[in-house]
Scaffold this motif. Structure first.
Motif, mmCIF file in Angstrom:
data_model
loop_
_atom_site.group_PDB
_atom_site.id
_atom_site.type_symbol
_atom_site.label_atom_id
_atom_site.label_comp_id
_atom_site.label_asym_id
_atom_site.label_seq_id
_atom_site.Cartn_x
_atom_site.Cartn_y
_atom_site.Cartn_z
ATOM 1 N N VAL A 119 9.625 4.375 -3.776
ATOM 2 C CA VAL A 119 10.741 3.112 -3.451
ATOM 3 C C VAL A 119 11.972 3.818 -2.666
ATOM 4 N N LEU A 120 12.644 4.759 -3.203
ATOM 5 C CA LEU A 120 13.137 5.942 -2.162
ATOM 6 C C LEU A 120 12.675 6.256 -1.361
ATOM 7 N N GLY A 121 11.451 7.216 -0.769
ATOM 8 C CA GLY A 121 10.731 7.433 0.439
ATOM 9 C C GLY A 121 10.918 6.082 1.223
ATOM 10 N N MET B 47 -0.534 7.864 -6.326
ATOM 11 C CA MET B 47 0.496 6.645 -6.826
ATOM 12 C C MET B 47 -1.082 5.264 -7.085
ATOM 13 N N GLU B 48 -2.373 6.018 -6.044
ATOM 14 C CA GLU B 48 -3.761 4.810 -6.858
ATOM 15 C C GLU B 48 -3.726 4.344 -7.607
ATOM 16 N N GLY B 49 -3.672 5.714 -8.812
ATOM 17 C CA GLY B 49 -4.287 5.570 -9.879
ATOM 18 C C GLY B 49 -2.898 4.904 -10.662
ATOM 19 N N PRO C 65 0.992 -1.520 0.114
ATOM 20 C CA PRO C 65 0.134 0.317 0.028
ATOM 21 C C PRO C 65 0.925 1.548 -0.395
ATOM 22 N N VAL C 66 0.162 2.167 -0.903
ATOM 23 C CA VAL C 66 1.121 3.438 -0.996
ATOM 24 C C VAL C 66 -0.281 4.994 -0.716
ATOM 25 N N GLY C 67 0.452 5.909 0.492
ATOM 26 C CA GLY C 67 -0.494 6.087 0.282
ATOM 27 C C GLY C 67 -1.212 7.288 -0.966
#
Length: 98
Positions: free
Chosen positions: A78-80, A33-35, A27-29
């Motif tokens: 990914v870096l985050g 990124m949801e789209g 999951p990524v908020g």
């Protein structure tokens, strides 16, 4: 049958066998990124992560290759995530520069 269905948001629901072994959705908020996602992660026994994105036609440029913008977005996320995990903190980092 290996059929791609559409969900309520008209996004493809990929068959389970399309996802490489060991990868699970990460999951990524955020709406962007949801789209653009979902992003997948696989961890080795030491806990190190490998991230992935199943490239679909919606991720591609006019030449049918993954668009650089989606690759930059994946890199940013990914870096985050990696930074947060390495720092051992909850929350999120804000990208200043790629």
């Amino acid at each position: 049958a290996n059929v791609i269905r559409m969900n309520e948001r008209s996004r493809p629901v990929l068959p389970v066998d399309a996802i490489p072994h060991g990868f699970v959705p990460r999951p990524v908020g955020g709406g962007f990124m949801e789209g653009a996602g979902p992003i997948y992660v696989r961890r080795d026994p030491a806990g190190r992560a490998a991230f992935g994105l199943l490239v679909e036609p919606r991720h591609c440029n006019a030449k049918g290759m993954c668009h650089g913008g989606i690759l930059a977005a994946l890199t940013d996320v990914v870096l985050g995530i990696g930074g947060l995990e390495q720092a051992g903190v909850k929350g999120f980092f804000i990208t200043i520069s790629l």
